[in-house]
Scaffold this motif. Structure first.
Motif, PDB file in Angstrom:
ATOM      1  N   MET A 123     -13.823  38.373  26.601  1.00 15.68           N
ATOM      2  CA  MET A 123     -13.488  37.682  25.362  1.00 15.68           C
ATOM      3  C   MET A 123     -14.726  37.512  24.486  1.00 15.68           C
ATOM      4  SD  MET A 123     -11.450  36.317  23.243  1.00 15.68           S
ATOM      5  CE  MET A 123      -9.871  36.110  24.071  1.00 15.68           C
ATOM      6  N   THR A 124     -15.888  37.246  25.103  1.00 12.87           N
ATOM      7  CA  THR A 124     -17.137  37.124  24.350  1.00 12.87           C
ATOM      8  C   THR A 124     -17.446  38.407  23.596  1.00 12.87           C
ATOM      9  OG1 THR A 124     -18.026  35.565  25.975  1.00 12.87           O
ATOM     10  CG2 THR A 124     -19.607  36.653  24.520  1.00 12.87           C
ATOM     11  N   VAL A 125     -17.279  39.537  24.277  1.00 10.17           N
ATOM     12  CA  VAL A 125     -17.545  40.832  23.648  1.00 10.17           C
ATOM     13  C   VAL A 125     -16.565  41.082  22.502  1.00 10.17           C
ATOM     14  CG1 VAL A 125     -17.492  43.332  24.018  1.00 10.17           C
ATOM     15  CG2 VAL A 125     -18.624  41.843  25.681  1.00 10.17           C
ATOM     16  N   ALA A 126     -15.274  40.758  22.728  1.00  6.88           N
ATOM     17  CA  ALA A 126     -14.266  40.988  21.686  1.00  6.88           C
ATOM     18  C   ALA A 126     -14.567  40.155  20.449  1.00  6.88           C
ATOM     19  CB  ALA A 126     -12.877  40.661  22.237  1.00  6.88           C
ATOM     20  N   LEU A 127     -14.889  38.866  20.646  1.00  6.43           N
ATOM     21  CA  LEU A 127     -15.197  38.016  19.515  1.00  6.43           C
ATOM     22  C   LEU A 127     -16.466  38.470  18.801  1.00  6.43           C
ATOM     23  CD1 LEU A 127     -14.373  34.586  21.194  1.00  6.43           C
ATOM     24  CD2 LEU A 127     -13.177  35.560  19.226  1.00  6.43           C
ATOM     25  N   SER A 128     -17.483  38.865  19.556  1.00  5.45           N
ATOM     26  CA  SER A 128     -18.750  39.300  18.962  1.00  5.45           C
ATOM     27  C   SER A 128     -18.563  40.549  18.128  1.00  5.45           C
ATOM     28  CB  SER A 128     -19.787  39.546  20.056  1.00  5.45           C
ATOM     29  OG  SER A 128     -20.025  38.375  20.800  1.00  5.45           O
ATOM     30  N   ARG A 129     -17.783  41.490  18.651  1.00  4.63           N
ATOM     31  CA  ARG A 129     -17.549  42.733  17.894  1.00  4.63           C
ATOM     32  C   ARG A 129     -16.758  42.450  16.617  1.00  4.63           C
ATOM     33  NH1 ARG A 129     -19.468  47.065  20.211  1.00  4.63           N
ATOM     34  NH2 ARG A 129     -19.783  47.168  22.481  1.00  4.63           N
ATOM     35  N   LEU A 137     -16.948  39.720  14.855  1.00  7.61           N
ATOM     36  CA  LEU A 137     -17.924  39.153  13.925  1.00  7.61           C
ATOM     37  C   LEU A 137     -18.823  40.234  13.332  1.00  7.61           C
ATOM     38  CD1 LEU A 137     -18.883  35.940  15.914  1.00  7.61           C
ATOM     39  CD2 LEU A 137     -17.946  35.967  13.591  1.00  7.61           C
ATOM     40  N   LEU A 138     -19.202  41.226  14.144  1.00  8.88           N
ATOM     41  CA  LEU A 138     -20.105  42.275  13.677  1.00  8.88           C
ATOM     42  C   LEU A 138     -19.415  43.257  12.737  1.00  8.88           C
ATOM     43  CD1 LEU A 138     -22.073  42.897  16.994  1.00  8.88           C
ATOM     44  CD2 LEU A 138     -22.955  41.880  14.881  1.00  8.88           C
ATOM     45  N   GLU A 139     -18.093  43.374  12.851  1.00  8.98           N
ATOM     46  CA  GLU A 139     -17.381  44.191  11.873  1.00  8.98           C
ATOM     47  C   GLU A 139     -17.483  43.555  10.490  1.00  8.98           C
ATOM     48  OE1 GLU A 139     -13.391  44.839  13.081  1.00  8.98           O
ATOM     49  OE2 GLU A 139     -13.937  46.039  14.854  1.00  8.98           O
ATOM     50  N   ARG A 140     -17.498  42.230  10.457  1.00  4.88           N
ATOM     51  CA  ARG A 140     -17.627  41.503   9.201  1.00  4.88           C
ATOM     52  C   ARG A 140     -19.053  41.536   8.684  1.00  4.88           C
ATOM     53  NH1 ARG A 140     -19.849  36.755   9.262  1.00  4.88           N
ATOM     54  NH2 ARG A 140     -19.762  35.420   7.398  1.00  4.88           N
ATOM     55  N   ASP A 141     -20.050  41.378   9.611  1.00  3.59           N
ATOM     56  CA  ASP A 141     -21.467  41.332   9.233  1.00  3.59           C
ATOM     57  C   ASP A 141     -22.291  41.968  10.354  1.00  3.59           C
ATOM     58  OD1 ASP A 141     -24.030  40.853   8.431  1.00  3.59           O
ATOM     59  OD2 ASP A 141     -23.909  38.669   8.509  1.00  3.59           O
ATOM     60  N   PRO A 142     -22.733  43.222  10.193  1.00  2.19           N
ATOM     61  CA  PRO A 142     -23.482  43.891  11.259  1.00  2.19           C
ATOM     62  C   PRO A 142     -24.812  43.213  11.612  1.00  2.19           C
ATOM     63  CG  PRO A 142     -22.711  45.470   9.613  1.00  2.19           C
ATOM     64  CD  PRO A 142     -22.501  44.100   9.040  1.00  2.19           C
ATOM     65  N   GLU A 143     -25.279  42.288  10.779  1.00  3.04           N
ATOM     66  CA  GLU A 143     -26.545  41.612  11.040  1.00  3.04           C
ATOM     67  C   GLU A 143     -26.340  40.151  11.443  1.00  3.04           C
ATOM     68  OE1 GLU A 143     -29.159  42.123   7.746  1.00  3.04           O
ATOM     69  OE2 GLU A 143     -29.486  44.254   8.167  1.00  3.04           O
ATOM     70  N   ASP A 144     -25.179  39.838  11.994  1.00  3.32           N
ATOM     71  CA  ASP A 144     -24.890  38.491  12.486  1.00  3.32           C
ATOM     72  C   ASP A 144     -25.682  38.286  13.779  1.00  3.32           C
ATOM     73  OD1 ASP A 144     -23.753  36.216  13.753  1.00  3.32           O
ATOM     74  OD2 ASP A 144     -21.909  36.478  12.610  1.00  3.32           O
ATOM     75  N   LEU A 145     -26.757  37.509  13.702  1.00  2.89           N
ATOM     76  CA  LEU A 145     -27.666  37.350  14.842  1.00  2.89           C
ATOM     77  C   LEU A 145     -26.966  36.761  16.058  1.00  2.89           C
ATOM     78  CD1 LEU A 145     -30.466  37.381  16.143  1.00  2.89           C
ATOM     79  CD2 LEU A 145     -30.877  35.139  15.111  1.00  2.89           C
ATOM     80  N   SER A 146     -26.210  35.680  15.873  1.00  2.00           N
ATOM     81  CA  SER A 146     -25.534  35.055  17.011  1.00  2.00           C
ATOM     82  C   SER A 146     -24.568  36.025  17.673  1.00  2.00           C
ATOM     83  CB  SER A 146     -24.792  33.794  16.554  1.00  2.00           C
ATOM     84  OG  SER A 146     -25.700  32.831  16.070  1.00  2.00           O
ATOM     85  N   ALA A 147     -23.864  36.802  16.879  1.00  2.00           N
ATOM     86  CA  ALA A 147     -22.925  37.776  17.437  1.00  2.00           C
ATOM     87  C   ALA A 147     -23.665  38.840  18.242  1.00  2.00           C
ATOM     88  CB  ALA A 147     -22.111  38.411  16.318  1.00  2.00           C
ATOM     89  N   LEU A 148     -24.802  39.283  17.740  1.00  2.00           N
ATOM     90  CA  LEU A 148     -25.577  40.286  18.472  1.00  2.00           C
ATOM     91  C   LEU A 148     -26.094  39.726  19.800  1.00  2.00           C
ATOM     92  CD1 LEU A 148     -27.589  41.799  15.483  1.00  2.00           C
ATOM     93  CD2 LEU A 148     -25.893  43.012  16.884  1.00  2.00           C
ATOM     94  N   LEU A 149     -26.567  38.483  19.790  1.00  2.00           N
ATOM     95  CA  LEU A 149     -27.057  37.870  21.029  1.00  2.00           C
ATOM     96  C   LEU A 149     -25.928  37.705  22.033  1.00  2.00           C
ATOM     97  CD1 LEU A 149     -29.389  35.105  19.525  1.00  2.00           C
ATOM     98  CD2 LEU A 149     -30.100  37.247  20.591  1.00  2.00           C
ATOM     99  N   LEU A 150     -24.783  37.239  21.572  1.00  2.00           N
ATOM    100  CA  LEU A 150     -23.647  37.049  22.472  1.00  2.00           C
ATOM    101  C   LEU A 150     -23.096  38.381  22.958  1.00  2.00           C
ATOM    102  CD1 LEU A 150     -22.021  34.150  20.486  1.00  2.00           C
ATOM    103  CD2 LEU A 150     -22.775  34.018  22.870  1.00  2.00           C
ATOM    104  N   LEU A 151     -23.098  39.389  22.100  1.00  3.28           N
ATOM    105  CA  LEU A 151     -22.659  40.718  22.524  1.00  3.28           C
ATOM    106  C   LEU A 151     -23.579  41.245  23.625  1.00  3.28           C
ATOM    107  CD1 LEU A 151     -20.889  43.232  22.215  1.00  3.28           C
ATOM    108  CD2 LEU A 151     -22.463  44.008  20.406  1.00  3.28           C
ATOM    109  N   ALA A 152     -24.892  41.063  23.465  1.00  7.71           N
ATOM    110  CA  ALA A 152     -25.840  41.522  24.483  1.00  7.71           C
ATOM    111  C   ALA A 152     -25.592  40.828  25.814  1.00  7.71           C
ATOM    112  CB  ALA A 152     -27.268  41.272  24.006  1.00  7.71           C
ATOM    113  N   GLN A 153     -25.336  39.515  25.765  1.00  8.21           N
ATOM    114  CA  GLN A 153     -25.096  38.794  27.017  1.00  8.21           C
ATOM    115  C   GLN A 153     -23.765  39.179  27.643  1.00  8.21           C
ATOM    116  OE1 GLN A 153     -25.863  34.550  26.907  1.00  8.21           O
ATOM    117  NE2 GLN A 153     -27.949  35.072  27.484  1.00  8.21           N
TER     118      GLN A 153
END
Length: 501
Positions: free
Chosen positions: A93-99, A101-117
């Motif tokens: 679910m973390t990956v789905a939500l992060s992706r 968010l990144l579709e909306r803003d590819p430079e969303d820092l929190s989304a990138l950090l959560l996607l990495a985790q």
């Protein structure tokens, strides 16, 4: 009704998979490193609030039972939910939500950090590393760079790239916004270092000295039986300048058990010199590189712990090559054993034996034996070390056939006032040495050298860059001899760097 469920309700997937993820704990992966998700959650709210765009997200349970059950969340709510799901171990679910968010803003820092985790928790390490790399690229504040460096180190460590992970943890210590977060990065650095088969220590030093060539302090010398003096050439006398030195020790752990470790070793060192104007005037034909020394060696080490792991035996074997002035000088084979015994928590005894064979076309052939003994004592006022080293070199060359004895003491006191004033920790060394040669081309009764050395080393703890502290060393020695050619004075003030952890 299902359609009115709160956003904060916990979606439920397969119970077995969900429980396995939870047992890892928040943010824990194969490497054991953790990063507080509170920091990422805080970044989600304050660092990157973003536009209040609305997105739709379906929970896993809703997808299985009610395709019309969706929640409309804005970007800030999605970041909060993604951090919450990661904290509860729901990586998919973390990956789905992060992706989303990144579709909306590819430079969303929190989304990138959560996607990495999230990707790291799922074992997709390459994707996790890529997301963490992108996060570092968009991070703008110390808090953001710290979080990005920590997450990237975690992903690298989980992927088995532990040396690179250590470099990023050093970067995290540099960006840490406070003492607590810096301590967390240092703790994780030590964690990774213990599990890294590679360990490398680098040494750099710049040392102005008044005797780069170990030259004589005298202008003339005599030979027994001859009624006149010989004048020393400029290059035979002490020349001043600056020593530039570099060294590296690398270890690769081949095998390890709780009480045994086998290591492959590699050591390289090089020192060269820049002569002062006075030295060039005294010896116009000399250049600093004429006195350069280099060494390259490879070895194997076996460590064995005894009893309650307070006693240690280390067996080593080395093979190496030396250079002088850029030309091959000689090679050597060396075998050594060192035994260390802890008497009590404050006292430790260490003894060692080394045997070495030196050969080469330019170096004098010699067989050397070295016996050492040291005592280390710690108390509330600091640390004290007393040591002695006895060496016997057997050779057909009179310059390499000698007996050598060194006795010394090293004191590292706790000087709170100096640490408070300068952030500095000093250590003092005093050493006496005698070397006896049975024969000498300049005397009838051999040669006897006596040396006295004193030094002080100061580590500046408050000056820190990527986990390294500057170290200043002042050392002075005086050598007296019955052969005036071998009398010398040497003083050097050096600056080097050392790892703080």
């Amino acid at each position: 009704m299902r359609g009115n469920r709160s956003v904060r309700e916990t979606p439920r997937g397969r119970p077995g998979a969900q429980s396995r993820l939870r047992r890892r704990g928040p943010g824990r992966g194969p490497s054991g490193l953790r990063l507080s998700l509170g920091l990422i959650a805080a970044l989600a709210v304050t660092a990157l609030p973003g536009p209040s765009a609305v997105a739709q997200v379906s929970t896993p349970a809703a997808a299985a039972t009610d395709t019309d059950s969706t929640h409309r969340l804005n970007a800030e709510q999605m970041r909060r939910l993604a951090a919450l799901r990661m904290a509860r171990g729901d990586a998919p679910m973390t990956v789905a939500l992060s992706r989303a968010l990144l579709e909306r803003d590819p430079e969303d820092l929190s989304a990138l950090l959560l996607l990495a985790q999230g990707e790291r928790a799922l074992g997709r390490y390459d994707t996790a590393i890529d997301a963490a790399t992108r996060a570092w690229g968009v991070a703008a504040t110390p808090e953001e760079r710290y979080a990005a460096a920590m997450v990237r180190a975690q992903a690298l460590s989980s992927a088995g790239h532990r040396t690179r992970a250590q470099l990023w943890l050093r970067r995290a210590t540099e960006e840490a916004p406070d003492a607590r977060t810096r301590a967390r990065a240092i703790r994780d650095f030590k964690f990774v270092r213990l599990r890294n088969p590679w360990s490398t220590q680098l040494r750099f030093a710049v040392t102005p000295t008044d005797n780069v060539n170990n030259g004589s302090a005298e202008d003339t010398f005599t030979i027994d039986g001859l009624p006149f003096e010989f004048i020393l050439s400029g290059s035979a006398k002490a020349l001043s300048g600056v020593e530039l030195s570099f060294g590296a020790d690398t270890r690769y752990r081949l095998a390890e058990t709780p009480r045994r470790a086998t290591d492959l070793l590699l050591r390289v060192s090089h020192s060269t010199y820049v002569l002062s104007d006075d030295a060039q005037d005294a010896a116009p034909e000399a250049e600093g590189r004429d006195f350069a020394t280099s060494s390259l060696s490879a070895g194997l080490s076996r460590r064995i712990m005894f009893g309650d792991k307070k006693n240690e035996l280390v067996l080593t074997g080395w093979a190496g090559q030396n250079w002088y002035g850029g030309d091959p000088y000689g090679h050597f084979l060396r075998a050594g054993a060192r035994f260390s015994r802890s008497i009590d928590p404050r006292n430790r005894l260490t003894t060692g034996l080394t045997l070495e064979a030196r050969r080469g076309d330019d170096a004098p052939e010699a067989d050397v034996g070295l016996l050492s003994l040291s005592w280390d004592h710690a108390w509330t006022g600091g640390q004290l070390s007393l040591y002695g080293v006895a060496t016997r070199s057997v050779s057909d060359s009179v310059t390499a056939d000698y007996r050598d004895l060194r006795l010394g003491a090293r004191l590292a006191p706790d000087m709170d006032w100096l640490e408070a004033a300068l952030g500095a920790d000093p250590a003092f060394t005093l050493e006496a040495r005698t070397r006896n040669f049975d024969a000498s081309p300049y005397t009838f009764d051999g040669r006897r050298d006596e040396e006295l050395m004193a030094g002080v080393e100061v580590v500046f703890r408050d000056v820190d860059y990527y986990g390294f502290n500057p170290v200043m060393t002042l050392e002075s020695s005086v050598t007296s001899s019955n052969v005036s050619l071998n009398e010398s004075d040497r003083t050097g003030l050096g600056l080097s760097i050392r790892s703080a952890f």
